[in-house]
Scaffold this motif. Structure first.
Motif, mmCIF file in Angstrom:
data_model
loop_
_atom_site.group_PDB
_atom_site.id
_atom_site.type_symbol
_atom_site.label_atom_id
_atom_site.label_comp_id
_atom_site.label_asym_id
_atom_site.label_seq_id
_atom_site.Cartn_x
_atom_site.Cartn_y
_atom_site.Cartn_z
ATOM 1 N N UNK A 165 0.815 -1.215 0.000
ATOM 2 C CA UNK A 165 0.000 0.000 0.000
ATOM 3 C C UNK A 165 0.848 1.266 0.000
ATOM 4 N N UNK A 166 2.166 1.117 -0.143
ATOM 5 C CA UNK A 166 3.098 2.252 -0.267
ATOM 6 C C UNK A 166 2.938 3.252 0.889
ATOM 7 N N UNK A 167 2.916 2.720 2.116
ATOM 8 C CA UNK A 167 2.743 3.576 3.291
ATOM 9 C C UNK A 167 3.942 4.490 3.492
ATOM 10 N N UNK A 168 3.675 5.720 3.823
ATOM 11 C CA UNK A 168 4.730 6.619 4.283
ATOM 12 C C UNK A 168 5.061 6.247 5.722
ATOM 13 N N UNK A 169 6.137 6.807 6.267
ATOM 14 C CA UNK A 169 6.508 6.501 7.650
ATOM 15 C C UNK A 169 5.428 7.016 8.606
ATOM 16 N N UNK A 170 4.796 8.144 8.259
ATOM 17 C CA UNK A 170 3.714 8.690 9.096
ATOM 18 C C UNK A 170 2.520 7.748 9.120
ATOM 19 N N UNK A 171 2.160 7.220 7.952
ATOM 20 C CA UNK A 171 1.042 6.283 7.862
ATOM 21 C C UNK A 171 1.350 5.007 8.626
#
Length: 371
Positions: A165-171
């Protein structure tokens, strides 16, 4: 002539799209290869530091000196601070029983050969699919997962989610904090009876959680908490709420209005789920779940399917979002209802964690002290 120009313009746009797709795909492959090489290097450095620490009793001071010496040897070098080198050691020690490296950094130190540090699977718990996902996840994400989770199953779950899901570090941080691993798939619902398509039912189960962390809502006085106040806070922080919902949700409106027989009705929050291709209605309740809530939601969903849903879309789904619920009561309430629904709870920023309850005075006691 006009038709011919339109044809040329369309062909040009298609060419641009094809080129764009090829460029982006190439960039992604290069990024994955670079990340794979970096993870192998960090794993190798972690191995060296781990072995030196055990054999030569290295302490934190030695690693700091090592980091400074590297900076002197390679001015402008980034990513090799003492704290990052310690993280590499942790990274290696966690995955050492599941991965190895085809060529060790110690060999490279002994020779002038340029040998790639390639991670190779050695543990049976790492599947081919996980190996591919593992190399797509950046080192910062990997360390966040290792430092905030305890079990291998949980770590694998977040690695695969981050990669797919290509999560960012924040997500990623949000989903770990909200305990997505344990919450996903636990939602009390009637999907098994109402949603007949297996694929759609599976998507529905994975799209909703048993509890949502709404830590952006801070209500100083719990007595002032009401549905409209919660709704306003959600709308004001809609990006954060979408983050709590997960991927594939798009916000349509709050207090979505429809008219039936000259009477106005309002849905608290209306979303669209791209994966399920359906409308999703949320009804907010500040207190404990009661069976009557489902009758109202069933009515809303019938109206949305009749008046709003497009022909190609699947039937709407409703979620009652309340402060508390009894799963047995929810289970009985679902019987004989023909619309897909679930009941979730929410936790706001003013909810005190269980481990701190009893250690601090509650709101009522604080009020009495101030009077």
């Amino acid at each position: 002539m006009k038709i011919e120009n339109m044809k040329i313009e369309n062909e040009h746009l298609q060419t641009v799209k094809q080129l764009k797709s090829a460029i982006l795909a190439s960039r992604y492959r290069v990024a994955v290869l670079a990340n794979r090489e970096m993870l192998g290097l960090y794993f190798a450095i972690g191995k060296l530091i781990s072995e030196k620490t055990k054999q030569e009793k290295w302490g934190a001071k030695v690693i700091e000196v090592l980091s400074n010496d590297l900076q002197n040897e390679l001015p402008g070098l980034r990513g090799f601070s003492a704290s990052n080198i310690k993280k590499m050691k942790i990274f290696y020690e966690k995955w050492m029983n599941h991965f190895t490296i085809r060529s060790l950094i110690t060999n490279e130190l002994k020779s002038e050969e340029n040998i790639e540090n390639e991670l190779v699977v050695i543990g049976s718990s790492v599947t081919n699919e996980l190996e591919e996902d593992f190399h797509k996840v950046g080192f910062t994400h990997h360390f966040e997962i290792l430092s905030k989770t305890k079990t291998l199953v949980e770590q694998i779950f977040y690695i695969q989610k981050t990669a797919s899901e290509f999560w960012s570090i924040t997500t990623l941080r949000y989903h770990i904090k909200s305990n997505l691993f344990k919450q996903q798939g636990l939602l009390p619902n009637n999907f098994a009876k109402v949603i007949t398509q297996d694929d759609l039912r599976a998507k529905a189960l994975m799209s909703f959680k048993d509890e949502y962390l709404l830590d952006f809502i801070n209500i100083e006085d719990p007595e002032e908490e009401n549905e409209r106040l919660i709704e306003n806070e959600i709308v004001r922080n809609i990006k954060k709420f979408l983050l709590s919902l997960g991927t594939d949700f798009a916000f349509i409106a709050n207090q979505y209005r429809f008219i039936l027989d000259d009477i106005e009705y309002f849905v608290d929050l209306l979303f669209y789920n791209r994966r399920m291709q359906c409308l999703v209605a949320f009804d907010l309740k500040k207190g404990k779940f009661i069976p009557e809530y489902l009758g109202k939601m069933n009515f809303y969903l019938s109206a949305l399917d009749e008046m709003v849903k497009l022909p190609h879309e699947t039937p709407s789904v409703g979620i009652i979002l309340c402060k508390e619920k009894n799963n047995k009561v929810v289970e009985f309430s679902f019987r004989d209802l023909n619309k897909a629904m679930g009941v979730s709870t929410y936790k706001t920023g003013n909810v005190l964690p269980n481990e701190y309850k009893g250690l601090l005075p509650d709101a009522e006691m604080l009020k009495s002290l101030m009077d």
